[in-house]
Structure formats: structure tokens, C-alpha cells
Write a protein that holds these residues in place. Sequence first.
Motif, PDB file in Angstrom:
ATOM      1  N   ASP A 166       0.823  -1.213   0.000  1.00 52.19           N
ATOM      2  CA  ASP A 166       0.000   0.000   0.000  1.00 52.19           C
ATOM      3  C   ASP A 166       0.854   1.259   0.000  1.00 52.19           C
ATOM      4  O   ASP A 166       0.415   2.308  -0.477  1.00 52.19           O
ATOM      5  N   ALA A 167       2.065   1.158   0.540  1.00 54.21           N
ATOM      6  CA  ALA A 167       2.985   2.305   0.565  1.00 54.21           C
ATOM      7  C   ALA A 167       3.783   2.429  -0.723  1.00 54.21           C
ATOM      8  O   ALA A 167       4.638   3.314  -0.837  1.00 54.21           O
ATOM      9  N   LYS A 168       3.508   1.538  -1.686  1.00 54.76           N
ATOM     10  CA  LYS A 168       4.196   1.546  -2.987  1.00 54.76           C
ATOM     11  C   LYS A 168       5.716   1.502  -2.818  1.00 54.76           C
ATOM     12  O   LYS A 168       6.463   2.263  -3.440  1.00 54.76           O
ATOM     13  N   VAL A 169       6.161   0.576  -1.958  1.00 56.26           N
ATOM     14  CA  VAL A 169       7.598   0.384  -1.792  1.00 56.26           C
ATOM     15  C   VAL A 169       8.182  -0.252  -3.047  1.00 56.26           C
ATOM     16  O   VAL A 169       7.473  -0.892  -3.824  1.00 56.26           O
ATOM     17  N   ASP A 170       9.474  -0.084  -3.232  1.00 54.30           N
ATOM     18  CA  ASP A 170      10.150  -0.620  -4.411  1.00 54.30           C
ATOM     19  C   ASP A 170      10.608  -2.060  -4.232  1.00 54.30           C
ATOM     20  O   ASP A 170      10.878  -2.758  -5.218  1.00 54.30           O
ATOM     21  N   VAL A 171      10.723  -2.492  -2.985  1.00 59.90           N
ATOM     22  CA  VAL A 171      11.193  -3.836  -2.681  1.00 59.90           C
ATOM     23  C   VAL A 171      10.694  -4.189  -1.282  1.00 59.90           C
ATOM     24  O   VAL A 171      10.485  -3.295  -0.446  1.00 59.90           O
ATOM     25  N   ILE A 172      10.501  -5.475  -1.045  1.00 64.18           N
ATOM     26  CA  ILE A 172      10.095  -5.951   0.277  1.00 64.18           C
ATOM     27  C   ILE A 172      11.153  -6.939   0.768  1.00 64.18           C
ATOM     28  O   ILE A 172      11.524  -7.869   0.046  1.00 64.18           O
ATOM     29  N   GLY A 173      11.631  -6.722   1.987  1.00 63.37           N
ATOM     30  CA  GLY A 173      12.631  -7.608   2.569  1.00 63.37           C
ATOM     31  C   GLY A 173      12.147  -8.219   3.871  1.00 63.37           C
ATOM     32  O   GLY A 173      11.653  -7.498   4.746  1.00 63.37           O
ATOM     33  N   TRP A 174      12.258  -9.530   3.988  1.00 60.78           N
ATOM     34  CA  TRP A 174      11.971 -10.209   5.250  1.00 60.78           C
ATOM     35  C   TRP A 174      13.240 -10.165   6.090  1.00 60.78           C
ATOM     36  O   TRP A 174      14.213 -10.857   5.813  1.00 60.78           O
ATOM     37  N   SER A 175      13.234  -9.312   7.105  1.00 60.93           N
ATOM     38  CA  SER A 175      14.399  -9.153   7.976  1.00 60.93           C
ATOM     39  C   SER A 175      14.286 -10.126   9.142  1.00 60.93           C
ATOM     40  O   SER A 175      14.066  -9.737  10.296  1.00 60.93           O
ATOM     41  N   GLY A 176      14.429 -11.384   8.812  1.00 59.76           N
ATOM     42  CA  GLY A 176      14.365 -12.454   9.793  1.00 59.76           C
ATOM     43  C   GLY A 176      15.166 -13.636   9.297  1.00 59.76           C
ATOM     44  O   GLY A 176      15.399 -13.772   8.096  1.00 59.76           O
ATOM     45  N   THR A 177      15.549 -14.499  10.213  1.00 62.06           N
ATOM     46  CA  THR A 177      16.490 -15.569   9.886  1.00 62.06           C
ATOM     47  C   THR A 177      15.874 -16.967   9.958  1.00 62.06           C
ATOM     48  O   THR A 177      16.586 -17.962  10.017  1.00 62.06           O
ATOM     49  N   SER A 178      14.551 -17.050   9.912  1.00 61.71           N
ATOM     50  CA  SER A 178      13.867 -18.327  10.137  1.00 61.71           C
ATOM     51  C   SER A 178      14.262 -19.424   9.156  1.00 61.71           C
ATOM     52  O   SER A 178      14.253 -20.606   9.516  1.00 61.71           O
ATOM     53  N   SER A 179      14.631 -19.081   7.932  1.00 65.58           N
ATOM     54  CA  SER A 179      15.005 -20.140   6.993  1.00 65.58           C
ATOM     55  C   SER A 179      16.335 -20.776   7.368  1.00 65.58           C
ATOM     56  O   SER A 179      16.682 -21.831   6.840  1.00 65.58           O
ATOM     57  N   GLY A 180      17.060 -20.161   8.291  1.00 61.57           N
ATOM     58  CA  GLY A 180      18.274 -20.790   8.780  1.00 61.57           C
ATOM     59  C   GLY A 180      17.993 -22.136   9.410  1.00 61.57           C
ATOM     60  O   GLY A 180      18.788 -23.073   9.278  1.00 61.57           O
ATOM     61  N   TRP A 181      16.862 -22.273  10.110  1.00 59.73           N
ATOM     62  CA  TRP A 181      16.508 -23.570  10.706  1.00 59.73           C
ATOM     63  C   TRP A 181      15.360 -24.262   9.981  1.00 59.73           C
ATOM     64  O   TRP A 181      15.222 -25.466  10.062  1.00 59.73           O
ATOM     65  N   LEU A 182      14.555 -23.502   9.227  1.00 56.09           N
ATOM     66  CA  LEU A 182      13.455 -24.111   8.475  1.00 56.09           C
ATOM     67  C   LEU A 182      13.903 -24.663   7.124  1.00 56.09           C
ATOM     68  O   LEU A 182      13.205 -25.488   6.535  1.00 56.09           O
ATOM     69  N   GLY A 183      15.045 -24.178   6.635  1.00 60.44           N
ATOM     70  CA  GLY A 183      15.517 -24.560   5.307  1.00 60.44           C
ATOM     71  C   GLY A 183      15.437 -23.392   4.351  1.00 60.44           C
ATOM     72  O   GLY A 183      14.441 -22.663   4.329  1.00 60.44           O
ATOM     73  N   PHE A 184      16.454 -23.214   3.548  1.00 63.79           N
ATOM     74  CA  PHE A 184      16.552 -22.035   2.690  1.00 63.79           C
ATOM     75  C   PHE A 184      15.451 -21.973   1.644  1.00 63.79           C
ATOM     76  O   PHE A 184      15.077 -20.897   1.179  1.00 63.79           O
ATOM     77  N   GLU A 185      14.907 -23.125   1.270  1.00 68.14           N
ATOM     78  CA  GLU A 185      13.831 -23.129   0.283  1.00 68.14           C
ATOM     79  C   GLU A 185      12.611 -22.373   0.798  1.00 68.14           C
ATOM     80  O   GLU A 185      11.838 -21.830   0.000  1.00 68.14           O
ATOM     81  N   ARG A 186      12.419 -22.319   2.101  1.00 72.20           N
ATOM     82  CA  ARG A 186      11.290 -21.568   2.652  1.00 72.20           C
ATOM     83  C   ARG A 186      11.359 -20.102   2.260  1.00 72.20           C
ATOM     84  O   ARG A 186      10.345 -19.487   1.920  1.00 72.20           O
ATOM     85  N   ASP A 187      12.538 -19.530   2.300  1.00 75.22           N
ATOM     86  CA  ASP A 187      12.685 -18.126   1.896  1.00 75.22           C
ATOM     87  C   ASP A 187      12.560 -17.962   0.392  1.00 75.22           C
ATOM     88  O   ASP A 187      11.980 -16.977  -0.090  1.00 75.22           O
ATOM     89  N   ARG A 188      13.080 -18.916  -0.364  1.00 76.09           N
ATOM     90  CA  ARG A 188      12.945 -18.808  -1.824  1.00 76.09           C
ATOM     91  C   ARG A 188      11.474 -18.853  -2.217  1.00 76.09           C
ATOM     92  O   ARG A 188      11.031 -18.093  -3.102  1.00 76.09           O
ATOM     93  N   ALA A 189      10.710 -19.723  -1.572  1.00 78.84           N
ATOM     94  CA  ALA A 189       9.274 -19.795  -1.857  1.00 78.84           C
ATOM     95  C   ALA A 189       8.567 -18.526  -1.394  1.00 78.84           C
ATOM     96  O   ALA A 189       7.661 -18.023  -2.074  1.00 78.84           O
ATOM     97  N   LEU A 190       8.969 -17.996  -0.254  1.00 71.98           N
ATOM     98  CA  LEU A 190       8.327 -16.787   0.273  1.00 71.98           C
ATOM     99  C   LEU A 190       8.505 -15.604  -0.668  1.00 71.98           C
ATOM    100  O   LEU A 190       7.535 -14.878  -0.944  1.00 71.98           O
ATOM    101  N   VAL A 191       9.697 -15.409  -1.194  1.00 68.16           N
ATOM    102  CA  VAL A 191       9.894 -14.246  -2.062  1.00 68.16           C
ATOM    103  C   VAL A 191       9.104 -14.403  -3.365  1.00 68.16           C
ATOM    104  O   VAL A 191       8.611 -13.409  -3.911  1.00 68.16           O
TER     105      VAL A 191
END
Length: 241
Positions: A68-93
Motif C-alpha cells: 500500500d505504501a508503494k515500496v520498491d522492494v520488500i525484505g523479510w528481515s528475519g532468519t527463520s530459513s536458517g533452521w526451516l531450510g533455505f527453500e522456505r525463503d525462496r518460496a516466500l519471495v
Amino acid sequence: MTRPLRLGVLTPSSNTALEPLTAAIVGALPGASVHFSRFRVTEIALDAAALGQFDDAPILAAAELLADAKVDVIGWSGTSSGWLGFERDRALVRRIRERTGIPATTAVLALNELLALRGIRRLALVTPYTADVQERIVENYRALGIEVVAERHLGIRVNHDFAGVAPETLAALMREVTAARPEAITTFCTNLHAAQLAPAIERELGIPLLDTVSTTVWGMVRAAGASPAGIVGWGELFQWT
């Protein structure tokens, strides 16, 4: 007048270190602003309740608010895929892009990109997490071909409490892991007061510090098609391209 670069950051609800540090880092980049959206995260553990905090639905809802703020990029500033598996972040983006039409990245994907960019295969890991979470992170990096040659963790589970770890404690842990001769150190948690330590630690130890608050900003700026090189005073990673 050119519109400022708008960076949208997804933030764990109980974090207190991430937002002021991110705002300070982004403040070093002319013509950029940062905007935050929270979703509930209160503890870091491997039980079902703690893992369920990172289901996509609340994260995507928070991303839509940033859109809604018309940002140019969105970043998840969290490290959960470190223990969940990196594919979780790839799927999230991918899902963020599908839902909002906005490019996305994460703290961990950006960190892994930095490691690949510099060919780093010997990593030191400093976190506030419990031993089982730490072990899972080490295993995931091993599967990626990166050896965690030294690690320190503080055994804390409550996310809010991570921000209470003194920077001096973190610096002492970084000094300890250097004995294993890593090629880089990561402070792997976005609720630590660690990012600001990078210039002094890098001068003292001669090893780059890849803090995950900082890697998020680096990744977002790059994903938005801009250069992070204008960010000075926050560590050498911002000069890596």
C-alpha cells in the motif's frame, strides 16, 4: 524531482533492535527511506507452535500492507530459513512477488548471496539461539557447501530478550570464533545490536562481519536495482558487488 527509493521491511513483532538499526543504515543512503510492517513472532524454537509463527499467511498479509505504501522492494528481515531450510525463503519471495508485484528478498538469501559472491566456505556463526536451533542452522549451511568452523550461541528462546544482549558480549563471542580462522563472521539474528559493530570488529579482527540486519538492507537495495555502495560506516559488505 526523483522519487526516493522506498524499502519495505517485514519485521518480527517482538523485535526492538531491527527497526532503529535498519533506519540508521538506510539513512546513510541518499534518497532512500524505509518502512516497516510487523507480524507476530515471540519465540525461537523447534516446537510446532514456534515454527507455526512463520506460516506464509500472516507474512503475506504484512507484505500487502507494505505494498500500500508503494515500496520498491520488500525484505523479510528475519532468519527463520536458517533452521526451516533455505527453500522456505525462496518460496516466500516468489509468493510476495506474485501477491504484490514487488521484488522481494530476505536476510538469509542476501547473506547466502554475499557468501557466494566472495566464495566464502568457512563461516563463523554467532547467535542468541538454543543449541538445537543452532545445530539446524549449521546443518543447513553444511548442505549448502559452507562449513561453520566455529559457533557460539546464548541459549535464549524468547525473541524479545535477544535485543537485551550487550554489544560487548557479542564482540567477545566474535573474538572467540576467530581462532578457527573463518573467512567471515555472521551475527545471525535480526534482534541483536550487532550491525553497528562491523567497522570496529573488521578493523580489529581483519574478518568481514555479515550481520543479518545489514544483509537485509544490502539485498533490498540490490533487488530494487540500486547500489548499496553509498552506505558507508556499516561494514565492508556494502561495498561488495
